[in-house]
Design a protein around this motif. Structure first.
Motif: not given
Length: 217
Positions: A61-65, A144-150
């Protein structure tokens, strides 16, 4: 690109009473690198505060977009302005279907940084308090559109305005939106996450495997 500093607030569920969710836009350059395992590492962006390491930050979960387009929809629904970083995201993208990204999808950000999609963001009480919207956790979940962890595959530096390109897209159909539904409101979908394999956030992969072991595929 948005960074947060530790800030004392009355609404966080962090026993220390501080949160880094209030992200503010910066121009950069900002160093991006794997922060370390969950519980030890925080944000993948240098200078970005993650204050509750038990549930936030770490390599997966280093980056959240978050997509600017999703923020725009929320602006219309909530009747208020939402600046870049309003949802606590590090990257506010344009022209990219973030919640429709596939688990394991890789993004080239700027000339050097390579990121990999792992999971969707689960809303919490701190998020609700930050936005000051009653019932926000349930409302955000229903959308239901949570964004993404990368996770960070290749480190480097990024700047505001850097191009984000899809460098690799897996051939399965496990999207961030599907993964989010499976771990929140529709757990019968958990077996459908397994084709994403090790690209999944380890905790999500464990949940999917345990569900199949107990209930079958």
């Amino acid at each position: 690109m948005n960074l947060g500093r530790a800030k004392a607030v009355p609404y966080t569920d962090n026993p220390a009473g501080v949160t880094g969710i209030d992200k503010q836009p910066v121009d950069g350059p900002v160093r991006v690198a794997p922060p370390g395992p969950k519980g030890v590492g925080g944000s993948g962006l240098a200078g970005d505060a993650v204050c509750k390491l038990e549930h936030h930050g770490g390599d997966d979960q280093a980056v959240y977009a978050m997509a600017r387009e999703d923020l725009d929809e929320w602006e219309h629904e909530l009747g208020r302005s939402l600046a870049h970083g309003a949802f606590g995201e590090n990257l506010t993208t344009e022209g990219l279907d973030v919640s429709g990204a596939r688990i394991g999808e890789r993004w080239r950000v700027g000339p050097t940084v390579l990121l990999e999609v792992t999971s969707g963001r689960i809303p919490c009480r701190t998020f609700q308090g930050h936005l000051d919207e009653k019932g926000w956790v349930k409302r955000f979940t229903r959308r239901g559109a949570p964004g993404a962890y990368l996770r960070v595959i290749e480190p480097g530096e990024i700047r505001a305005g850097d191009l984000v390109e899809i460098a690799h897209r897996p051939d399965h159909d496990v999207t961030v939106a599907l993964q989010f539904r499976a771990v929140t409101v529709e757990r019968t979908l958990l077996p459908r996450l397994l084709p994403a394999g090790g690209a999944l956030h380890p905790e999500v992969l464990r949940q999917a495997r345990e569900y199949v072991a107990k209930h079958g595929a």
